[in-house]
Structures are given as structure tokens and as C-alpha cells.
Design a protein around this motif. Structure first.
Motif, PDB file in Angstrom:
ATOM      1  N   ARG A 119       0.815  -1.222   0.000  1.00  0.00           N
ATOM      2  CA  ARG A 119       0.000   0.000   0.000  1.00  0.00           C
ATOM      3  C   ARG A 119       0.844   1.266   0.000  1.00  0.00           C
ATOM      4  O   ARG A 119       0.316   2.358   0.013  1.00  0.00           O
ATOM      5  CB  ARG A 119      -0.938   0.008   1.210  1.00  0.00           C
ATOM      6  N   GLY A 120       2.136   1.113   0.028  1.00  0.00           N
ATOM      7  CA  GLY A 120       2.994   2.293  -0.056  1.00  0.00           C
ATOM      8  C   GLY A 120       3.713   2.635   1.213  1.00  0.00           C
ATOM      9  O   GLY A 120       4.322   3.698   1.316  1.00  0.00           O
ATOM     10  N   ASP A 122       6.635   2.789   3.837  1.00  0.00           N
ATOM     11  CA  ASP A 122       8.074   2.834   3.567  1.00  0.00           C
ATOM     12  C   ASP A 122       8.923   2.517   4.788  1.00  0.00           C
ATOM     13  O   ASP A 122      10.102   2.813   4.812  1.00  0.00           O
ATOM     14  CB  ASP A 122       8.470   4.195   3.022  1.00  0.00           C
TER      15      ASP A 122
END
Length: 168
Positions: A119-120, A122
Motif C-alpha cells: 500500500r505504499g 516505507d
């Protein structure tokens, strides 16, 4: 080796079922409140497919419930068996489901972390020692200027205007 895609709905459903069965006989209400609260955050992560925060909070909640489940088992696990045979069977089933839920939580955390990355998210987990990389191929030297750009014009003045005249 590629990691298989596990649906978040399946993770929440399995842990909901195991938690429900684990609460049948001997665990206190704090066990139920803690686990069902985290599962509610999991439902939020299912409902908002693009939310990184929901998946991260579900992951953190799952990690915290691993610790709290261990504490609950250590404190509330009875030293003697229940006297009635039926009660003993229910206790054994309930304890087995709660322990199975605890054993599946690290695997579920791994899959939820993969969903977080998809989902992004990091946040990189690195258990090794920090190292400094000396690879400088990606850096551009400030001594070299690109040929395509014209002469620098820091004050955005017209090239052919007189030095004392301001252009607006």
C-alpha cells in the motif's frame, strides 16, 4: 521465492474465530477486549483499501497482542484441571484455540507487513548492523554544468535591456 498473497479478510476472520473460541472458558475480558479491538482496526483496514495508517495500526496492534496474550496465558492459565469432565474438555478446547491464535499471530504480522509495503508504506525493518554506503554513482557533481541550459540569469532580467532600466 515469491510470498503468497493472503487476503486481509481471511486474517481477520481466522483471528476472530480463534479469539471467540479462546474466550469460551478461562480467559478474562481484558483478553477479549484487547484482541477484538485490534480486529476492529483490521476491519477498518479492510474497509479503507488505500489507507496506510489503518494497516500500520493493525500491524502494531497485532504485535502488541502477541505480548499481552503471553502475559494473559502466564497469569490466568490454571495450575489444576477443572473437576467436571465437560468443563475440562471446554477448557482444553478454549486453551488450544487461544494458543493456536497466538502461534498464528507472527505469521499474520508478516503478511500484514507485506500488505503495508504494497500500500505504499516505507518503513523498512532491518535487523542487521547499520552500514554506510560509498556508492556515489547516483550523485551529480556540482562542478559539471549541463550544456543545454543557457547562461545563468538569477534576477530574471531581459537579456537585451539596459542595465539601469527595470523590466516588470
Amino acid at each position: 521465492m515469491e510470498i503468497p498473497a493472503i487476503n486481509l479478510k481471511a486474517i481477520v476472520l481466522v483471528h476472530w474465530l480463534l479469539t471467540t473460541w479462546g474466550c469460551m472458558a478461562w480467559l478474562p475480558t481484558s483478553f477479549a477486549w484487547g484482541n477484538f479491538s485490534v480486529l476492529a482496526v483490521g476491519v477498518w483496514a479492510i474497509a479503507q483499501r488505500d489507507s496506510i495508517d489503518a494497516v500500520l495500526m493493525f500491524l502494531i496492534g497485532m504485535v502488541v497482542t502477541i505480548l499481552t496474550d503471553i502475559i494473559h496465558f502466564g497469569i490466568y492459565y490454571p495450575l489444576n484441571d477443572l473437576s467436571v469432565d465437560r468443563g475440562r474438555d471446554v477448557f482444553r478446547f478454549s486453551a488450544g484455540m487461544a494458543i493456536l491464535s497466538l502461534l498464528l499471530k507472527p505469521v499474520s504480522c508478516f503478511f500484514v507487513y507485506q500488505m503495508y509495503r504494497e500500500r505504499g508504506g516505507d518503513y523498512n525493518v532491518n535487523f542487521g548492523f547499520p552500514s554506510v554506503s560509498r556508492n556515489r554513482d547516483d550523485y551529480q557533481s556540482i562542478d559539471q554544468q549541463e550544456e543545454s541550459s543557457g547562461p545563468a540569469n538569477p534576477f530574471n532580467q531581459a537579456q537585451d535591456s539596459k542595465p539601469g532600466v527595470r523590466t516588470y
